[in-house]
Write a protein that holds these residues in place. Sequence first.
Motif, PDB file in Angstrom:
ATOM      1  N   UNK A  34       0.835  -1.205   0.000  1.00 50.72           N
ATOM      2  CA  UNK A  34       0.000   0.000   0.000  1.00 50.72           C
ATOM      3  C   UNK A  34       0.865   1.250   0.000  1.00 50.72           C
ATOM      4  N   UNK A  35       1.939   1.258   0.789  1.00 49.85           N
ATOM      5  CA  UNK A  35       2.825   2.428   0.828  1.00 49.85           C
ATOM      6  C   UNK A  35       3.515   2.662  -0.511  1.00 49.85           C
ATOM      7  N   UNK A  36       3.901   1.596  -1.182  1.00 52.51           N
ATOM      8  CA  UNK A  36       4.523   1.742  -2.509  1.00 52.51           C
ATOM      9  C   UNK A  36       3.506   2.304  -3.498  1.00 52.51           C
ATOM     10  N   UNK A  37       2.266   1.809  -3.450  1.00 56.90           N
ATOM     11  CA  UNK A  37       1.206   2.352  -4.311  1.00 56.90           C
ATOM     12  C   UNK A  37       0.988   3.832  -3.991  1.00 56.90           C
ATOM     13  N   UNK A  38       0.987   4.154  -2.699  1.00 58.77           N
ATOM     14  CA  UNK A  38       0.781   5.542  -2.293  1.00 58.77           C
ATOM     15  C   UNK A  38       1.935   6.428  -2.755  1.00 58.77           C
ATOM     16  N   UNK A  39       3.150   5.897  -2.715  1.00 55.47           N
ATOM     17  CA  UNK A  39       4.296   6.664  -3.194  1.00 55.47           C
ATOM     18  C   UNK A  39       4.179   6.916  -4.697  1.00 55.47           C
ATOM     19  N   UNK A  40       3.803   5.892  -5.431  1.00 51.95           N
ATOM     20  CA  UNK A  40       3.644   6.040  -6.891  1.00 51.95           C
ATOM     21  C   UNK A  40       2.533   7.022  -7.236  1.00 51.95           C
ATOM     22  N   UNK A  41       1.506   7.082  -6.379  1.00 53.71           N
ATOM     23  CA  UNK A  41       0.396   8.014  -6.590  1.00 53.71           C
ATOM     24  C   UNK A  41       0.735   9.416  -6.091  1.00 53.71           C
ATOM     25  N   UNK A  42       1.897   9.575  -5.461  1.00 53.25           N
ATOM     26  CA  UNK A  42       2.317  10.882  -4.992  1.00 53.25           C
ATOM     27  C   UNK A  42       1.696  11.296  -3.670  1.00 53.25           C
ATOM     28  N   UNK A  43       1.237  10.319  -2.865  1.00 56.97           N
ATOM     29  CA  UNK A  43       0.586  10.638  -1.597  1.00 56.97           C
ATOM     30  C   UNK A  43       1.558  10.655  -0.425  1.00 56.97           C
ATOM     31  N   UNK A  44       2.578   9.817  -0.477  1.00 57.46           N
ATOM     32  CA  UNK A  44       3.600   9.762   0.574  1.00 57.46           C
ATOM     33  C   UNK A  44       4.963   9.622  -0.078  1.00 57.46           C
ATOM     34  N   UNK A  45       5.988   9.821   0.721  1.00 53.32           N
ATOM     35  CA  UNK A  45       7.349   9.597   0.258  1.00 53.32           C
ATOM     36  C   UNK A  45       8.208   9.272   1.467  1.00 53.32           C
ATOM     37  N   UNK A  46       9.410   8.786   1.236  1.00 50.76           N
ATOM     38  CA  UNK A  46      10.339   8.492   2.311  1.00 50.76           C
ATOM     39  C   UNK A  46      11.745   8.446   1.763  1.00 50.76           C
ATOM     40  N   UNK A  47      12.691   8.593   2.663  1.00 51.79           N
ATOM     41  CA  UNK A  47      14.105   8.468   2.329  1.00 51.79           C
ATOM     42  C   UNK A  47      14.507   7.038   2.667  1.00 51.79           C
ATOM     43  N   UNK A  48      14.798   6.245   1.675  1.00 52.91           N
ATOM     44  CA  UNK A  48      15.079   4.832   1.929  1.00 52.91           C
ATOM     45  C   UNK A  48      16.384   4.611   2.683  1.00 52.91           C
ATOM     46  N   UNK A  49      17.169   5.662   2.871  1.00 49.71           N
ATOM     47  CA  UNK A  49      18.427   5.548   3.603  1.00 49.71           C
ATOM     48  C   UNK A  49      18.285   5.941   5.070  1.00 49.71           C
ATOM     49  N   UNK A  50      17.093   6.365   5.460  1.00 51.91           N
ATOM     50  CA  UNK A  50      16.864   6.783   6.853  1.00 51.91           C
ATOM     51  C   UNK A  50      15.659   6.051   7.422  1.00 51.91           C
ATOM     52  N   UNK A  51      15.772   5.543   8.630  1.00 50.40           N
ATOM     53  CA  UNK A  51      14.616   4.891   9.248  1.00 50.40           C
ATOM     54  C   UNK A  51      13.564   5.926   9.645  1.00 50.40           C
ATOM     55  N   UNK A  52      12.332   5.529   9.610  1.00 51.51           N
ATOM     56  CA  UNK A  52      11.192   6.364   9.993  1.00 51.51           C
ATOM     57  C   UNK A  52      11.248   7.750   9.344  1.00 51.51           C
ATOM     58  N   UNK A  53      11.440   7.760   8.037  1.00 51.93           N
ATOM     59  CA  UNK A  53      11.487   9.025   7.314  1.00 51.93           C
ATOM     60  C   UNK A  53      10.255   9.224   6.433  1.00 51.93           C
ATOM     61  N   UNK A  54       9.196   8.521   6.741  1.00 52.67           N
ATOM     62  CA  UNK A  54       7.957   8.600   5.975  1.00 52.67           C
ATOM     63  C   UNK A  54       7.305   9.969   6.161  1.00 52.67           C
ATOM     64  N   UNK A  55       6.867  10.590   5.068  1.00 55.06           N
ATOM     65  CA  UNK A  55       6.128  11.842   5.171  1.00 55.06           C
ATOM     66  C   UNK A  55       5.002  11.866   4.151  1.00 55.06           C
ATOM     67  N   UNK A  56       4.020  12.692   4.431  1.00 54.27           N
ATOM     68  CA  UNK A  56       2.847  12.839   3.572  1.00 54.27           C
ATOM     69  C   UNK A  56       3.086  14.023   2.649  1.00 54.27           C
ATOM     70  N   UNK A  57       2.805  13.845   1.364  1.00 54.43           N
ATOM     71  CA  UNK A  57       2.975  14.911   0.379  1.00 54.43           C
ATOM     72  C   UNK A  57       1.740  15.823   0.371  1.00 54.43           C
ATOM     73  N   UNK A  58       1.798  16.867  -0.408  1.00 53.25           N
ATOM     74  CA  UNK A  58       0.673  17.786  -0.544  1.00 53.25           C
ATOM     75  C   UNK A  58      -0.572  17.055  -1.041  1.00 53.25           C
TER      76      UNK A  58
END
Length: 88
Positions: A48-72
Amino acid sequence: MLTPKQWRDRYIQILTLIDQSLNSRGCPPTLESMSTSLYLSKASVQVALVHMQRAGLVNWDRHRPQSLWVTTDGFRLYEEATDDDAKK
Protein backbone atom coordinates in the motif's frame (compact mmCIF):
# COMPACT_ATOMS: atom_id res chain seq x y z
CA MET A 1 -7.84 -7.95 -5.39
CA LEU A 2 -8.98 -4.66 -3.90
CA THR A 3 -11.39 -2.33 -5.66
CA PRO A 4 -10.41 1.32 -6.19
CA LYS A 5 -12.68 2.31 -3.27
CA GLN A 6 -11.02 -0.27 -1.01
CA TRP A 7 -7.57 1.04 -1.99
CA ARG A 8 -8.71 4.61 -1.26
CA ASP A 9 -10.05 3.54 2.12
CA ARG A 10 -6.78 1.81 2.94
CA TYR A 11 -4.81 4.89 1.90
CA ILE A 12 -6.94 7.03 4.18
CA GLN A 13 -6.43 4.59 7.07
CA ILE A 14 -2.67 4.78 6.57
CA LEU A 15 -2.72 8.57 6.27
CA THR A 16 -4.73 8.70 9.50
CA LEU A 17 -2.17 6.53 11.29
CA ILE A 18 0.66 8.74 10.04
CA ASP A 19 -1.16 11.89 11.21
CA GLN A 20 -1.93 10.41 14.63
CA SER A 21 1.66 9.24 15.12
CA LEU A 22 3.13 12.58 14.09
CA ASN A 23 0.77 14.40 16.45
CA SER A 24 1.31 12.11 19.43
CA ARG A 25 4.94 10.98 19.05
CA GLY A 26 6.45 13.49 16.64
CA CYS A 27 7.57 10.80 14.20
CA PRO A 28 5.87 8.57 11.64
CA PRO A 29 4.68 5.10 12.62
CA THR A 30 6.78 2.03 11.95
CA LEU A 31 5.72 -0.56 9.41
CA GLU A 32 5.12 -2.98 12.26
CA SER A 33 2.88 -0.58 14.19
CA MET A 34 0.87 0.17 11.05
CA SER A 35 0.40 -3.52 10.30
CA THR A 36 -0.72 -4.16 13.88
CA SER A 37 -3.15 -1.23 13.89
CA LEU A 38 -4.67 -2.18 10.53
CA TYR A 39 -4.69 -5.95 11.18
CA LEU A 40 -2.68 -6.48 8.00
CA SER A 41 0.62 -8.14 7.25
CA LYS A 42 3.70 -5.94 6.97
CA ALA A 43 3.87 -6.94 3.30
CA SER A 44 0.33 -5.65 2.68
CA VAL A 45 1.15 -2.34 4.34
CA GLN A 46 4.40 -2.08 2.34
CA VAL A 47 2.51 -2.72 -0.92
CA ALA A 48 0.00 0.00 0.00
CA LEU A 49 2.82 2.43 0.83
CA VAL A 50 4.52 1.74 -2.51
CA HIS A 51 1.21 2.35 -4.31
CA MET A 52 0.78 5.54 -2.29
CA GLN A 53 4.30 6.66 -3.19
CA ARG A 54 3.64 6.04 -6.89
CA ALA A 55 0.40 8.01 -6.59
CA GLY A 56 2.32 10.88 -4.99
CA LEU A 57 0.59 10.64 -1.60
CA VAL A 58 3.60 9.76 0.57
CA ASN A 59 7.35 9.60 0.26
CA TRP A 60 10.34 8.49 2.31
CA ASP A 61 14.11 8.47 2.33
CA ARG A 62 15.08 4.83 1.93
CA HIS A 63 18.43 5.55 3.60
CA ARG A 64 16.86 6.78 6.85
CA PRO A 65 14.62 4.89 9.25
CA GLN A 66 11.19 6.36 9.99
CA SER A 67 11.49 9.03 7.31
CA LEU A 68 7.96 8.60 5.98
CA TRP A 69 6.13 11.84 5.17
CA VAL A 70 2.85 12.84 3.57
CA THR A 71 2.98 14.91 0.38
CA THR A 72 0.67 17.79 -0.54
CA ASP A 73 -1.55 15.40 -2.54
CA GLY A 74 -1.68 13.06 0.45
CA PHE A 75 -2.76 15.90 2.73
CA ARG A 76 -5.41 16.88 0.21
CA LEU A 77 -6.85 13.34 0.12
CA TYR A 78 -6.76 13.11 3.93
CA GLU A 79 -8.51 16.46 4.34
CA GLU A 80 -11.18 15.51 1.78
CA ALA A 81 -11.82 12.27 3.66
CA THR A 82 -12.04 13.96 7.05
CA ASP A 83 -14.33 16.66 5.60
CA ASP A 84 -16.58 13.93 4.14
CA ASP A 85 -16.72 12.21 7.54
CA ALA A 86 -17.62 15.49 9.25
CA LYS A 87 -20.50 16.07 6.83
CA LYS A 88 -22.06 12.67 7.62
